[in-house]
Design a protein around this motif. Structure first.
Motif, PDB file in Angstrom:
ATOM      1  N   ARG A 231      35.735  79.871 -94.840  1.00  0.00           N
ATOM      2  CA  ARG A 231      34.681  80.970 -95.144  1.00  0.00           C
ATOM      3  C   ARG A 231      34.451  80.826 -96.870  1.00  0.00           C
ATOM      4  O   ARG A 231      33.241  81.028 -96.985  1.00  0.00           O
ATOM      5  N   GLN A 232      35.315  80.655 -97.506  1.00  0.00           N
ATOM      6  CA  GLN A 232      35.096  80.280 -98.997  1.00  0.00           C
ATOM      7  C   GLN A 232      34.011  79.234 -99.330  1.00  0.00           C
ATOM      8  O   GLN A 232      33.230  79.551 -99.969  1.00  0.00           O
TER       9      GLN A 232
ATOM     10  N   GLY B  91      22.576  85.838 -98.469  1.00  0.00           N
ATOM     11  CA  GLY B  91      23.821  86.502 -98.746  1.00  0.00           C
ATOM     12  C   GLY B  91      25.164  86.176 -98.706  1.00  0.00           C
ATOM     13  O   GLY B  91      26.208  86.938 -98.727  1.00  0.00           O
ATOM     14  N   GLY B  92      25.027  84.946 -98.418  1.00  0.00           N
ATOM     15  CA  GLY B  92      26.606  84.297 -98.417  1.00  0.00           C
ATOM     16  C   GLY B  92      27.601  84.537 -97.544  1.00  0.00           C
ATOM     17  O   GLY B  92      28.803  84.775 -97.785  1.00  0.00           O
ATOM     18  N   ILE B  93      27.027  85.014 -96.303  1.00  0.00           N
ATOM     19  CA  ILE B  93      28.014  85.624 -95.295  1.00  0.00           C
ATOM     20  C   ILE B  93      28.348  84.335 -94.267  1.00  0.00           C
ATOM     21  O   ILE B  93      27.574  83.615 -93.656  1.00  0.00           O
ATOM     22  N   PRO B  94      29.652  83.817 -94.082  1.00  0.00           N
ATOM     23  CA  PRO B  94      30.155  83.198 -93.461  1.00  0.00           C
ATOM     24  C   PRO B  94      29.801  83.163 -91.982  1.00  0.00           C
ATOM     25  O   PRO B  94      30.207  84.284 -91.524  1.00  0.00           O
ATOM     26  N   THR B  95      29.002  82.436 -91.346  1.00  0.00           N
ATOM     27  CA  THR B  95      28.425  82.672 -90.081  1.00  0.00           C
ATOM     28  C   THR B  95      28.707  81.438 -88.960  1.00  0.00           C
ATOM     29  O   THR B  95      28.484  80.368 -89.249  1.00  0.00           O
ATOM     30  N   LEU B  96      28.900  82.112 -88.052  1.00  0.00           N
ATOM     31  CA  LEU B  96      28.902  81.106 -86.804  1.00  0.00           C
ATOM     32  C   LEU B  96      27.398  81.462 -86.084  1.00  0.00           C
ATOM     33  O   LEU B  96      27.287  82.489 -85.321  1.00  0.00           O
TER      34      LEU B  96
ATOM     35  N   MET C  59      27.096  75.304 -94.715  1.00  0.00           N
ATOM     36  CA  MET C  59      26.809  76.685 -95.089  1.00  0.00           C
ATOM     37  C   MET C  59      27.177  77.565 -93.905  1.00  0.00           C
ATOM     38  O   MET C  59      27.279  78.758 -94.124  1.00  0.00           O
ATOM     39  N   ALA C  60      27.145  77.029 -92.722  1.00  0.00           N
ATOM     40  CA  ALA C  60      27.514  77.765 -91.403  1.00  0.00           C
ATOM     41  C   ALA C  60      28.194  76.713 -90.233  1.00  0.00           C
ATOM     42  O   ALA C  60      28.138  75.646 -90.652  1.00  0.00           O
ATOM     43  N   LEU C  61      28.513  77.439 -89.276  1.00  0.00           N
ATOM     44  CA  LEU C  61      28.866  76.827 -88.092  1.00  0.00           C
ATOM     45  C   LEU C  61      27.810  76.925 -86.986  1.00  0.00           C
ATOM     46  O   LEU C  61      27.081  78.067 -86.925  1.00  0.00           O
TER      47      LEU C  61
END
Length: 360
Positions: free
Chosen positions: A325-326, A270-275, A299-301
Motif C-alpha cells: 500500500r505504501q 488521491g493516492g488510494i491503494p486500489t484493486l 500504482m494499483a492492482l
C-alpha cells in the motif's frame, strides 16, 4: 445536458464544471441519468428525461419527444451555452441545435471509447467545439477518438473535488463512525446494471472479512440496480450511501473499485491503494486499459471479474499488505496534475458569448 450512463461519469464531470462557474452563470441540468437528484441537491434546476431504453421505445419514436423537450426548455430559459457530456449523440439534439445556432454548443467527450461508438464521431462538426477531458492512461487508449485528438480542445483529467480538498483522516472517520484503528477498505463496484459483479464482489468481501481488523465500507451506487444481494454479511461489513465518496476517502486505507473515469482518477490522484475490477461490458469505456496502465506503473492492482475464483484472495492479500500500500501511494503521489474542470470553465467563458456561428 448528459446521457444516462451506467455510472456517474457524465453527470459528475458536469457538476465539476458547474461548481466552478462564476456568479454570472446559472447552470441548468437536463439529464437522462438516474442520479439526476444529485444535480438537484446541488442547487441546480434539473430536468430528468428517461432514455429510450428505459422507456422501452424505439429511438425513432423517442427522438422527436427529446427534441420537443429541448425546444420547450430553450424557450423557457434561453442558454448562452449548451455543454453536452455523452458518447452517443441523439437526433433530437442535433435537430434542436440546427435551429438554435446562436447557442454555443460544446461536446464534452471523454476518450477511451469502444469501436462500436465510432459512428458518433461523424457528428462532431455539428458542435462549435469538442472538449476532451484527459486520461492518465491516454497512452493505452486504442479507441476511435484517439486519431482526432489534434482536432479537439484537450484538458487535464477532471475531478469534482481536488485531492487536497478532502476531509482529514480523523474527521472523515468520525463522520462515518469508523474505528480509528481499523483497516478500512472501500468497495465501489458500480451499479451492476450491465455487468454482473456479484461473484467477484462476494469473493473479495469474503477474503477481506477473514481479517478481523478489516472493515469493509460497501458504497452503493446512486444508479444501482436493486437486489437482495445488498446485505451486510457481518458487523465488519457496512453498506452505505455516500456521494461524493472521495470527500471522505482519507478515511480509507485501500479500495476495491471499478475503474470508471471518476473513480479511477480520484483513486490514483488521491493516492488510494486500489484493486481495480474493470466493467468489461461491450458498451463501456476501456476500463481494462486504465487498470492495466496503473498496474504496470505500480500504482494499483488489477483483478478481472472472471478470475475471481483464483485471483480474489491473493489480490486482497496484496492489497492488505502495508508495504504494498505504501508503495502504491508513493507512485501515485509522483503524478503532477491540475484540474481540467477549471480549464473547461475558462474555455466556455471565453467562447460562449459573441462566438460566430458555424454553418450546420
Amino acid at each position: 445536458m448528459s446521457s444516462n450512463g451506467v455510472g456517474l461519469g457524465h453527470l459528475a464531470r458536469q457538476l465539476a464544471v458547474s461548481q466552478r462557474m462564476g456568479p454570472h452563470w446559472r447552470p441548468l441540468f437536463l439529464t437522462m441519468s438516474y442520479a439526476a437528484a444529485l444535480a438537484s441537491q446541488g442547487g441546480y434546476p434539473t430536468l430528468f428525461i428517461p432514455h429510450h431504453h428505459a422507456l422501452g421505445t424505439e429511438p425513432d419514436n423517442w427522438n422527436p419527444q427529446l427534441e420537443l423537450e429541448l425546444e420547450l426548455l430553450i424557450r423557457h430559459a434561453p442558454p448562452a451555452a449548451l455543454v453536452y457530456d455523452a458518447t452517443a449523440v441523439y437526433g433530437g439534439l442535433i435537430e434542436t441545435m440546427a435551429r438554435h445556432r446562436d447557442i454555443f454548443a460544446v461536446w464534452m467527450r471523454r476518450p477511451m471509447w469502444r469501436e462500436i461508438h465510432r459512428k458518433f464521431l461523424a457528428l462532431s462538426h455539428r458542435f462549435d467545439a469538442v472538449i476532451e477531458p484527459g486520461e492518465l492512461a491516454d497512452e493505452l487508449d486504442a479507441g476511435p477518438t484517439k486519431q482526432y485528438q489534434h482536432e479537439v480542445h484537450r484538458v487535464p483529467p477532471v475531478l469534482m473535488l481536488a485531492p487536497e480538498g478532502r476531509l482529514e483522516r480523523e474527521q472523515a472517520r468520525t463522520e462515518l463512525a469508523l474505528p480509528g484503528d481499523a483497516i478500512v477498505v472501500a468497495m465501489q463496484l458500480g451499479s451492476g446494471t450491465n455487468f454482473d459483479m456479484r461473484p467477484v464482489r462476494e469473493a473479495a468481501i469474503a477474503a477481506l472479512l477473514r481479517h478481523p481488523d478489516v472493515v469493509v465500507l460497501d458504497l452503493r451506487s446512486p444508479v444501482r440496480s436493486t437486489g437482495g444481494h445488498e446485505i451486510a454479511s457481518q458487523p465488519q461489513h457496512r453498506i452505505i450511501d455516500l456521494f461524493p465518496a472521495f470527500r471522505h476517502s482519507r478515511a480509507f486505507d485501500a479500495a476495491v473499485c471499478a475503474p470508471g473515469y471518476n473513480t479511477f482518477h480520484e483513486n490514483i490522484l488521491g493516492g488510494i491503494p486500489t484493486l481495480f475490477v474493470p466493467n468489461e461490458a461491450d458498451e463501456m469505456d476501456q476500463q481494462l486499459s486504465r487498470a492495466r496502465w496503473s498496474e504496470q506503473r505500480g500504482m494499483a492492482l488489477l483483478l478481472r471479474r472472471d478470475d475471481h475464483l483464483t485471483g480474489a484472495e491473493p489480490s486482497i492479500e496484496r492489497l492488505l499488505d502495508s508495504v504494498e500500500r505504501q508503495r502504491m501511494t508513493a507512485r501515485c503521489n509522483e503524478i503532477v496534475w491540475t484540474n481540467g474542470a477549471d480549464a473547461i470553465v475558462r474555455f466556455i467563458e471565453e467562447h460562449a458569448i459573441g462566438t460566430p456561428r458555424k454553418t450546420v
